[in-house]
Design a protein around this motif. Structure first.
Motif, PDB file in Angstrom:
ATOM      1  N   GLN A   1     -53.606  27.497  -1.496  1.00  0.00           N
ATOM      2  CA  GLN A   1     -52.456  27.308  -2.393  1.00  0.00           C
ATOM      3  C   GLN A   1     -51.542  28.530  -2.460  1.00  0.00           C
ATOM      4  O   GLN A   1     -50.322  28.392  -2.480  1.00  0.00           O
TER       5      GLN A   1
ATOM      6  N   GLU B   1     -57.060  30.998   9.203  1.00  0.00           N
ATOM      7  CA  GLU B   1     -57.805  30.081   8.328  1.00  0.00           C
ATOM      8  C   GLU B   1     -59.223  29.864   8.839  1.00  0.00           C
ATOM      9  O   GLU B   1     -59.536  30.137   9.997  1.00  0.00           O
TER      10      GLU B   1
ATOM     11  N   ASN C   1     -59.862  37.767  -4.763  1.00  0.00           N
ATOM     12  CA  ASN C   1     -60.586  38.424  -5.867  1.00  0.00           C
ATOM     13  C   ASN C   1     -62.072  38.639  -5.600  1.00  0.00           C
ATOM     14  O   ASN C   1     -62.683  37.869  -4.872  1.00  0.00           O
TER      15      ASN C   1
HETATM   16  P1  NAD Z   1     -57.408  28.415  -2.218  1.00  0.00           P
HETATM   17  O1  NAD Z   1     -58.833  27.958  -2.265  1.00  0.00           O
HETATM   18  O2  NAD Z   1     -56.317  27.454  -2.524  1.00  0.00           O
HETATM   19  O3  NAD Z   1     -57.100  28.970  -0.768  1.00  0.00           O
HETATM   20  C1  NAD Z   1     -57.918  29.893  -0.153  1.00  0.00           C
HETATM   21  C2  NAD Z   1     -57.832  29.642   1.332  1.00  0.00           C
HETATM   22  O4  NAD Z   1     -58.590  30.646   1.969  1.00  0.00           O
HETATM   23  C3  NAD Z   1     -58.453  28.289   1.737  1.00  0.00           C
HETATM   24  O5  NAD Z   1     -57.493  27.567   2.503  1.00  0.00           O
HETATM   25  C4  NAD Z   1     -59.669  28.670   2.557  1.00  0.00           C
HETATM   26  O6  NAD Z   1     -59.881  27.782   3.647  1.00  0.00           O
HETATM   27  C5  NAD Z   1     -59.289  30.062   3.039  1.00  0.00           C
HETATM   28  N1  NAD Z   1     -60.412  30.938   3.337  1.00  0.00           N
HETATM   29  C6  NAD Z   1     -61.582  31.062   2.678  1.00  0.00           C
HETATM   30  N2  NAD Z   1     -62.341  31.993   3.284  1.00  0.00           N
HETATM   31  C7  NAD Z   1     -61.628  32.476   4.306  1.00  0.00           C
HETATM   32  C8  NAD Z   1     -61.883  33.447   5.301  1.00  0.00           C
HETATM   33  N3  NAD Z   1     -63.033  34.100   5.373  1.00  0.00           N
HETATM   34  N4  NAD Z   1     -60.925  33.695   6.211  1.00  0.00           N
HETATM   35  C9  NAD Z   1     -59.744  33.027   6.184  1.00  0.00           C
HETATM   36  N5  NAD Z   1     -59.458  32.074   5.272  1.00  0.00           N
HETATM   37  C10 NAD Z   1     -60.398  31.808   4.352  1.00  0.00           C
HETATM   38  O7  NAD Z   1     -57.335  29.719  -3.104  1.00  0.00           O
HETATM   39  P2  NAD Z   1     -56.026  30.453  -3.649  1.00  0.00           P
HETATM   40  O8  NAD Z   1     -55.641  29.879  -4.941  1.00  0.00           O
HETATM   41  O9  NAD Z   1     -55.020  30.555  -2.567  1.00  0.00           O
HETATM   42  O10 NAD Z   1     -56.627  31.902  -3.986  1.00  0.00           O
HETATM   43  C11 NAD Z   1     -57.057  32.778  -2.981  1.00  0.00           C
HETATM   44  C12 NAD Z   1     -57.638  34.047  -3.594  1.00  0.00           C
HETATM   45  O11 NAD Z   1     -56.638  34.775  -4.293  1.00  0.00           O
HETATM   46  C13 NAD Z   1     -58.747  33.790  -4.606  1.00  0.00           C
HETATM   47  O12 NAD Z   1     -59.781  34.745  -4.429  1.00  0.00           O
HETATM   48  C14 NAD Z   1     -58.047  34.021  -5.934  1.00  0.00           C
HETATM   49  O13 NAD Z   1     -58.948  34.358  -6.964  1.00  0.00           O
HETATM   50  C15 NAD Z   1     -57.154  35.169  -5.563  1.00  0.00           C
HETATM   51  N6  NAD Z   1     -56.037  35.438  -6.467  1.00  0.00           N
HETATM   52  C16 NAD Z   1     -55.737  36.737  -6.728  1.00  0.00           C
HETATM   53  C17 NAD Z   1     -54.677  37.049  -7.558  1.00  0.00           C
HETATM   54  C18 NAD Z   1     -54.330  38.486  -7.884  1.00  0.00           C
HETATM   55  O14 NAD Z   1     -53.491  38.700  -8.770  1.00  0.00           O
HETATM   56  N7  NAD Z   1     -54.895  39.489  -7.252  1.00  0.00           N
HETATM   57  C19 NAD Z   1     -53.917  36.029  -8.119  1.00  0.00           C
HETATM   58  C20 NAD Z   1     -54.246  34.703  -7.842  1.00  0.00           C
HETATM   59  C21 NAD Z   1     -55.320  34.419  -7.009  1.00  0.00           C
END
Ligand code: NAD
Ligand code: LMR
Length: 329
Positions: A15, A42, A133
């Protein structure tokens, strides 16, 4: 047009990735005269979704998009080859009831191979922003696994907290958010972070002179910012995505453009020991830069309230570091 730069995004079909890559491709971040080749990385099972993302990128006909490389996370060196920026988003988001730190043993291991592959394959000027995170400690793992890359190239994202804090202050003061500046986030991107209202400014004046309700600043304001991620998860059923993507792009812009006079930007970077923080921890600080290099702002005085907050977030980062010792060569 300049020579293209390469920008890798892990988790590109997730997302945040989906909310981010079209904006990078559009020229908004690196400029209308700067072509970008996107490296979309991905998990193998999400590569089919990336095919759809690529079709949509094609269908935008962005003049600044000079190419798309899709790569499975099975071969990160191919994914990061010659990249100038690596935006590390790919990882698992928390669910309601969890703290971000609960993800450290789930997501932490992703960042050992990430660091090694960045060091092996990325461009010499690579910069790395960790969003996944718990981002401070994941950034620490990435940096520790890429010891030949200068430490000032690594950032963890506290910009979403900065943006949240600025809006809370603006709404309380009844001014546009553009009137708020110099908002620093100290420490961890977590519920212990310290959003520093004492140094924030509203229309160039101390925020505490404009918002005189110190109990609100010390209580509701800080808690709202600390717990905003959980509030979004509770309301949306999914963690913040568009605002997170926006904050990641704001971080990149702040690193590659000069900081306005009297302002700062927030990111967590490798501590050089400033403000008594353990050297080597990835800690949120106020930063300024000239578009090429950045520095931690020095000389900010902290009262006992602020010192207590900074100590608490420091201790949490020490605990997270201890929990991943085996991932830190
Ligand atoms: P999401 O689940 O929608 O998307 C994550 C994507 O990462 C998925 O498409 C998954 O297939 C892929 N993925 C998982 N492991 C992977 C790997 N080893 N290599 C490559 N791709 C991989 O999640 P999201 O909402 O996009 O959030 C992603 C991360 O960002 C989470 O850890 C979330 O907690 C973090 N986040 C951080 C902040 C911040 O302020 N620092 C803010 C929002 C979200
Ligand atoms: C946020 O601050 O919104 C993100 O870190 C997602 C989360 O888990 O809170």
């Amino acid at each position: 047009m300049k020579a293209p730069i390469r920008v890798a995004v892990t988790g590109a079909a997730g997302q945040i990735g989906y909310a981010m890559i079209f904006r990078i491709a559009s020229g908004e971040v690196f400029g209308a005269d700067q072509p970008v080749i996107l490296h979309l990385i991905e998990l193998p099972q999400a590569l089919a979704a990336l095919d759809g993302v690529e079709m949509e990128l094609d269908d935008c006909a962005f003049p600044t998009l000079a190419g798309v490389v899709k790569q499975s996370s099975d071969d990160l060196e191919a994914g990061f080859a010659d990249c100038n920026w690596v935006l590390c988003v790919g990882s698992v988001p928390r669910k309601a009831g969890m703290e971000r730190g609960d993800l450290v043993r789930i997501n932490g291991p992703i960042f050992t191979s990430t660091g090694k592959a960045i060091q092996a394959a990325a461009a010499k000027d690579v910069r790395v922003l960790v969003v996944g995170n718990p981002c401070n400690t994941n950034c620490l793992i990435t940096m520790a696994n890429a010891p030949d890359i200068p430490r000032d190239r690594f950032f963890a994202m506290t910009r979403l907290d900065q943006n949240r804090a600025a809006t809370q202050l603006a709404q309380k003061a009844g001014v546009p958010v553009a009137d708020v500046s110099n908002v620093a986030i100290w420490g961890n991107h977590s519920a212990t972070q310290y959003p520093d209202f004492y140094h924030a400014k509203i229309n160039g004046k101390a925020a505490t002179d404009v918002i005189t309700d110190e109990a609100w600043l010390q209580g509701t304001f800080i808690e709202t910012v600390q717990k905003r991620g959980a509030a979004v998860i509770s309301a949306r059923g999914a963690s913040s995505a568009a605002s997170a993507a926006n904050a990641a792009l704001d971080t990149v812009k702040s690193v590659i453009r000069p900081t306005a006079s009297g302002d700062c930007f927030s990111a967590a970077v490798c501590s050089d020991g400033s403000y008594g923080i353990d050297e080597g921890l990835i800690f949120g600080y106020p930063l300024t830069g000239d578009g090429n290099s950045w520095k931690i702002e020095t000389g900010w005085e902290h009262n006992d309230f602020a010192k207590g907050k900074i100590e608490a977030t420091l201790q949490e980062l020490r605990d997270e570091r201890d929990a991943v010792k085996d991932l830190l060569p």
